[in-house]
Design an enzyme around this catalytic site. Structure first.
Site, PDB file in Angstrom:
ATOM      1  N   GLY A   1       0.822  -1.200   0.000  1.00  0.00           N
ATOM      2  CA  GLY A   1       0.000   0.000   0.000  1.00  0.00           C
ATOM      3  C   GLY A   1       0.859   1.253   0.000  1.00  0.00           C
ATOM      4  O   GLY A   1       1.804   1.360   0.771  1.00  0.00           O
TER       5      GLY A   1
ATOM      6  N   THR B   1       5.041   1.760   6.112  1.00  0.00           N
ATOM      7  CA  THR B   1       3.672   1.287   6.324  1.00  0.00           C
ATOM      8  C   THR B   1       2.925   2.263   7.214  1.00  0.00           C
ATOM      9  O   THR B   1       3.436   2.676   8.250  1.00  0.00           O
ATOM     10  CB  THR B   1       3.582  -0.120   6.954  1.00  0.00           C
ATOM     11  OG1 THR B   1       2.250  -0.312   7.440  1.00  0.00           O
ATOM     12  CG2 THR B   1       4.530  -0.295   8.125  1.00  0.00           C
TER      13      THR B   1
ATOM     14  N   GLY C   1      -6.233  -0.313   9.591  1.00  0.00           N
ATOM     15  CA  GLY C   1      -5.396  -1.053  10.533  1.00  0.00           C
ATOM     16  C   GLY C   1      -6.076  -2.363  10.882  1.00  0.00           C
ATOM     17  O   GLY C   1      -6.878  -2.429  11.800  1.00  0.00           O
TER      18      GLY C   1
ATOM     19  N   ASP D   1       0.497   1.410   8.853  1.00  0.00           N
ATOM     20  CA  ASP D   1       0.026   0.624   9.997  1.00  0.00           C
ATOM     21  C   ASP D   1       1.005   0.657  11.167  1.00  0.00           C
ATOM     22  O   ASP D   1       0.635   0.302  12.281  1.00  0.00           O
ATOM     23  CB  ASP D   1      -0.203  -0.836   9.581  1.00  0.00           C
ATOM     24  CG  ASP D   1      -1.365  -0.979   8.610  1.00  0.00           C
ATOM     25  OD1 ASP D   1      -2.238  -0.088   8.614  1.00  0.00           O
ATOM     26  OD2 ASP D   1      -1.392  -1.964   7.858  1.00  0.00           O
TER      27      ASP D   1
END
Lengths: 398, 398
Positions: free
Chosen positions: A11, A134, A179, A136
């Site tokens: 991503g 990331t 998430g 996340d």
């Protein structure tokens, strides 16, 4: 003389191009580097020999690219198996690549690990360096990861704005945040709080089991207290069996809305939670937003700290692979309040593993974060977060 | 000597406090003004005599408020009838209010009109001035309205970022944008286009009948051409009978998802369109976002042009009501490329009416905007829109 290859996977983030440009500009500064190639659409571009030549692209153009969100080289969701990794290696060998940089998350680091092992096994001198990214924030060893700070800034900015909107027109507001397994980004909603009573008033992360009854009781309590309630939930919230709430709630005929387990790119979970709150608590004005792809790509909402670190991580990767002749994953470590340093970590420590929020970042009740998390996160969202101010004025006697 | 009362109504915007502060600071500069009151939560605060005294609030604090999104005085969705307006008037009379400012959209301007007529009828010297605001940009007479430029900037920034994300990971992307009856804000997605091939590739506004078959054919054509397709749709798109698509699509058992006509604060329409495209075109990666409340409240995404004009409209309202002793609605007129002036317009020309996108802003096919719209909108989103740049680099021979 050697060739360098760089690719971007997974991503996109708002600063992933900073890392790419950081690595490219640093790589070009080494006399032992002959060419700098970029592979289009990650590992797919490597096996398809779909390369662009970045060796002579003007630095000014690369600076524009660095400031542009998402992966300029394109990305991929391919998760290479051993056979695919062998083809990656074969393509590198064919093009005389001696250093391979892959900007990505934990899946990407696992690809780097397998390719590095393949090269080692064959005695081909290929340095493989994983550059972390990331939103996340779930890479092991790292204090935090490039991309997270900017996404956290987006979430905090969104909540700070909607908090004022919800103060003006009261009700229950639920935001669904990306998430799946790690709650860091959802937790970043707490950074929106600038005044007493500011939302979010409740935060639910996937590190805790989501209890529907507790959720409703929490909202009722906050609504009673503030006359409104703002809630941040992770898209990955799940029941005690691990079943995502978006599936669990869809199973209930009353909320039978979507019926798929795709968590991002759908407003299903938010809409289900709205129906739940309306139905069970009888509160009239209940709204939800799903922050969606804006979290990782919004133009003009980057953390300056995140941008700088993403750039430096890329440059450090170039030094690691080219000057120090090492393979590994670049990791970020906090060494002061606030300062970081970069290290090379064994790929085995990062690859295909997920970091979760530590217990001391989540409150006892499991419905908020702790001050320790806020202190951890504050420097990451940037140095110039806009202010949100509540009007202070004396009342007029009726 | 007289007292001034100001209130804010309807959906908040990012710059509605600029107008409030502009009016308050200007009002305080007139020697004939004794007190400046703010009513909390719009007209509800007036009838409940829920006032704060803004006369001596430090200007520096008001400047902080001006830069904060949403209505600092609180807002309301109450649409006063004649009886309610009489109570508004009675409260003004009781508190010796001689000038009343109401910042709001077309419903709010209708309230101002009725209160002004009531005062006139009773021979009470109350000046009533409507200060325009709406992200929908749908007030008559105005070239554009305060609040629209910042919301348009948000939509353009979101699309510019997601465009890069969608270039990196290709597929169909559909964003649902606020605007039940007027398509201006959805149309603003076109301002995201900075490079050849940039999305949005298709734009659907409520000024045109939404044709499901045409929509699918359009997406297929764009997907064939670009290998991806980015679509902006207004939440208010409807079929030839005027039935909103969110209702029409829910009527189909296959997409029976939500079953209510609430357009904002739900991801239903986006999810329905995703299912439609997946089901009919067989494209695998189809995603949707509903921009939701972030469009009107996001902290840190204001158009500087919009901020300045919102401030000036407030100050002009103060001059109109206090110095010129007039009632009316303040309107914005474009007088150059790019310059505006402010005028006082009869409330009857604004009240409870809706402006739609003119035909020359919508393309022949009804699936995009024209260059005329882009030229109209560009100055409104601000002078410092960030750039989004596509990588230009030579291909390497395989």
């Amino acid at each position: 003389m050697g060739k360098v290859l760089i690719a971007q996977g997974g991503g996109p983030t708002v600063v992933i191009n900073q890392s790419m440009v950081g690595a490219v500009l640093a790589a070009r500064s080494y006399s032992q580097v002959d060419k700098v190639y970029g592979a289009l659409h990650g590992v797919d571009g490597i096996v398809n020999e779909n390369f662009v030549d970045l060796t002579d692209v003007p630095a000014s153009h690369l600076e524009d690219i660095a400031a542009t969100p998402a992966s300029a080289l394109g990305s991929t969701r391919s998760k290479p198996d051993a056979d695919f990794c062998e083809r990656i290696f074969a393509s590198c060998e064919k093009h005389d690549i001696t250093t391979f940089f892959y900007v990505g998350g934990n899946d990407s680091s696992d690809t780097v690990r397998i390719v590095a092992e393949e090269a080692e096994r064959r005695g081909y001198p290929l340095r493989c360096v994983h550059i972390p990214k990331t939103i996340d924030n779930d890479l092991m060893v790292n204090d935090h990861t490039p991309g997270f700070g900017s996404a956290a800034r987006f979430v905090a900015s969104a909540f700070a704005g909607v908090n004022q909107d919800n103060r003006a027109l009261k009700g229950v507001y639920i935001a669904v945040i990306m998430g799946r397994h790690a709650g860091f980004l959802t937790a970043a909603a707490a950074l929106a709080r600038q005044n007493p009573g500011d939302g979010p008033h409740l935060i639910y992360v996937p590190e805790r089991v989501f209890d529907r009854a507790k959720f409703l009781a929490d909202i009722k309590a906050m609504h009673d207290k503030h006359g409104r309630a703002m809630v941040a939930v992770s898209e990955g919230i799940h029941d005690e069996t691990g079943t995502p709430m978006v599936v669990q709630l869809a199973g209930n005929a009353e909320y039978d809305a979507h019926g798929n387990v795709q968590l991002s790119g759908t407003g299903a979970l938010g809409d289900q939670l709205v129906q739940l709150v309306k139905g069970e608590l009888g509160i009239k004005r209940v709204r939800s937003d799903t922050f969606g792809y804006l979290q990782r790509s919004f133009l003009g909402c980057a953390s300056d700290t995140d941008q700088k670190e993403a750039r430096e991580v890329g440059a450090f990767a170039a030094k690691t692979g080219i000057e120090d002749q090492l393979s590994g994953s670049i990791t970020i470590h906090r060494v002061g309040e606030y300062a970081v340093e970069y290290r090379v970590t064994d790929l085995l420590e990062i690859a295909a593993k997920t970091k979760h929020m530590p217990d001391h970042f989540i409150n006892e009740e499991g419905n908020d974060v702790t001050e320790a998390f806020v202190e951890y996160c504050r420097p990451l969202i940037g140095t110039d977060m806009p202010r949100s101010v509540n009007l202070q004025a004396p009342r007029v006697d009726a």
